[in-house]
Design a protein around this motif. Structure first.
Motif, PDB file in Angstrom:
ATOM      1  N   UNK A  43      43.777   4.659 -57.280  1.00 49.75           N
ATOM      2  CA  UNK A  43      44.056   3.777 -58.583  1.00 49.75           C
ATOM      3  C   UNK A  43      45.395   4.477 -59.507  1.00 49.75           C
ATOM      4  N   UNK A  44      46.233   3.719 -60.040  1.00 49.20           N
ATOM      5  CA  UNK A  44      47.177   3.977 -60.963  1.00 49.20           C
ATOM      6  C   UNK A  44      48.078   4.699 -60.278  1.00 49.20           C
ATOM      7  N   UNK A  45      48.487   4.602 -58.949  1.00 52.38           N
ATOM      8  CA  UNK A  45      49.475   5.157 -58.321  1.00 52.38           C
ATOM      9  C   UNK A  45      50.795   4.815 -58.496  1.00 52.38           C
ATOM     10  N   UNK A  46      51.134   3.545 -59.145  1.00 53.78           N
ATOM     11  CA  UNK A  46      52.371   2.775 -59.462  1.00 53.78           C
ATOM     12  C   UNK A  46      52.258   2.574 -61.024  1.00 53.78           C
ATOM     13  N   UNK A  47      51.563   3.379 -61.705  1.00 46.86           N
ATOM     14  CA  UNK A  47      51.614   3.421 -63.158  1.00 46.86           C
ATOM     15  C   UNK A  47      52.855   4.012 -63.766  1.00 46.86           C
ATOM     16  N   UNK A  48      53.482   4.754 -63.155  1.00 50.91           N
ATOM     17  CA  UNK A  48      54.652   5.588 -63.931  1.00 50.91           C
ATOM     18  C   UNK A  48      55.762   5.373 -63.370  1.00 50.91           C
ATOM     19  N   UNK A  49      56.917   4.966 -63.624  1.00 54.34           N
ATOM     20  CA  UNK A  49      58.206   4.518 -63.057  1.00 54.34           C
ATOM     21  C   UNK A  49      58.801   5.670 -62.231  1.00 54.34           C
ATOM     22  N   UNK A  50      58.938   6.836 -62.586  1.00 55.58           N
ATOM     23  CA  UNK A  50      59.385   7.679 -62.022  1.00 55.58           C
ATOM     24  C   UNK A  50      58.825   8.463 -60.834  1.00 55.58           C
ATOM     25  N   UNK A  51      57.803   7.683 -60.471  1.00 54.94           N
ATOM     26  CA  UNK A  51      56.801   8.216 -59.385  1.00 54.94           C
ATOM     27  C   UNK A  51      57.219   7.242 -58.238  1.00 54.94           C
ATOM     28  N   UNK A  52      57.607   6.127 -58.282  1.00 50.04           N
ATOM     29  CA  UNK A  52      57.827   5.137 -57.366  1.00 50.04           C
ATOM     30  C   UNK A  52      58.702   5.947 -56.248  1.00 50.04           C
ATOM     31  N   UNK A  63      53.824  -4.777 -59.016  1.00 49.90           N
ATOM     32  CA  UNK A  63      53.024  -5.807 -59.787  1.00 49.90           C
ATOM     33  C   UNK A  63      52.132  -5.230 -60.851  1.00 49.90           C
ATOM     34  N   UNK A  64      51.954  -5.999 -61.914  1.00 56.15           N
ATOM     35  CA  UNK A  64      51.280  -5.452 -62.840  1.00 56.15           C
ATOM     36  C   UNK A  64      50.086  -6.722 -63.231  1.00 56.15           C
ATOM     37  N   UNK A  65      48.997  -6.343 -63.541  1.00 55.46           N
ATOM     38  CA  UNK A  65      48.104  -7.517 -63.748  1.00 55.46           C
ATOM     39  C   UNK A  65      48.555  -8.193 -65.233  1.00 55.46           C
ATOM     40  N   UNK A  66      48.533  -9.542 -65.342  1.00 54.60           N
ATOM     41  CA  UNK A  66      49.032 -10.095 -66.393  1.00 54.60           C
ATOM     42  C   UNK A  66      48.293  -9.824 -67.488  1.00 54.60           C
ATOM     43  N   UNK A  67      46.905  -9.618 -67.164  1.00 51.53           N
ATOM     44  CA  UNK A  67      46.071  -9.342 -68.670  1.00 51.53           C
ATOM     45  C   UNK A  67      46.499  -7.797 -69.363  1.00 51.53           C
ATOM     46  N   UNK A  68      47.262  -6.924 -68.430  1.00 51.43           N
ATOM     47  CA  UNK A  68      47.885  -5.634 -69.027  1.00 51.43           C
ATOM     48  C   UNK A  68      48.860  -5.925 -69.789  1.00 51.43           C
ATOM     49  N   UNK A  69      49.779  -6.919 -68.976  1.00 46.32           N
ATOM     50  CA  UNK A  69      50.993  -7.257 -70.026  1.00 46.32           C
ATOM     51  C   UNK A  69      50.798  -7.762 -71.274  1.00 46.32           C
TER      52      UNK A  69
END
Length: 224
Positions: free
Chosen positions: A199-208, A11-17
């Motif tokens: 924080x930011x643990x899911x911010x990068x795609x290949x880290x998932x 999930x991404x906060x709507x405000x960031x999008x």
């Protein structure tokens, strides 16, 4: 082979999008105005044409790579993409508002801040959140200093080489590179601190799903 249905969707906060999309839209609009009316965009003799090409390419690099490389296994990296877009948008907006000429320290701030912001995006996209502080700093300095030098080279050939200021540009160039490097170090430390705070643990795609130390993350299917 994993499919789009297998992708991990964080999930991404709507405000960031919203900020990311708005920054891209206004970036394109500001560049179009500056290209057609350089005097309005305050980009006369500042390589308006080169910026009009380079900035959209940079701002849409992450979406392009995600679409062709990551979309089948990860959600879109909105935070990193916003950081990349912000570097182009703030520079263009700063010129539009004539801040570079009206505020004596604004250029220095932009070299520090934008190199740092772009470095933060690269770290989020290329390092795991389990990385040590030295590993994070290494990536940040390697990219940030390289980016700062590349910008100064591009800036010189784009408009400084024909500018009356070219004779005094050497000292300014060294200062800008130093500020860019300092911004990169600051960004690396900030990103690492955010990781340590959870924080930011899911911010990068290949880290998932790739960090075994985080048992809450799902394990992705192996790609064939």
């Amino acid at each position: 082979m994993s499919t789009i249905d297998d992708a991990v969707r964080w999930p991404t906060p709507p405000v960031v999008r919203a900020l990311d999309v708005a920054a891209k839209v206004f970036l394109v609009w500001l560049l179009a105005v500056a290209l057609v009316y350089p005097e309005i965009g305050n980009m006369e003799d500042k390589a308006a044409g080169a910026r009009a090409v380079a900035y959209p390419l940079l701002a849409f690099t992450v979406p392009f790579i995600w679409w062709y490389r990551w979309r089948e296994r990860a959600s879109f990296p909105w935070v990193a993409d916003l950081l990349v877009t912000a570097t182009c948008f703030t520079d263009t907006l700063g010129n539009r508002m004539d801040l570079y000429d009206r505020i004596v320290w604004f250029d220095d701030w932009m070299h520090f801040m934008n190199t740092g912001v772009l470095t933060g995006a690269v770290i989020l996209l290329t390092k795991q959140h389990a990385a040590t502080v030295m590993e994070t700093l290494e990536r940040g300095v390697a990219f940030g200093v390289t980016a700062a030098v590349a910008w100064e080279i591009a800036e010189y050939f784009a408009f400084i080489s024909t500018s009356p200021e070219r004779m005094s540009a050497y000292a300014d160039t060294l200062g800008d590179i130093a500020l860019g490097g300092l911004g990169a170090i600051t960004a690396a430390l900030c990103v690492h601190w955010c990781w340590r705070q959870g924080w930011l643990h899911t911010a990068a795609p290949q880290l998932a799903g790739l960090d075994r130390s985080d048992r809450a993350l799902p394990v992705l299917p192996a790609r064939e």
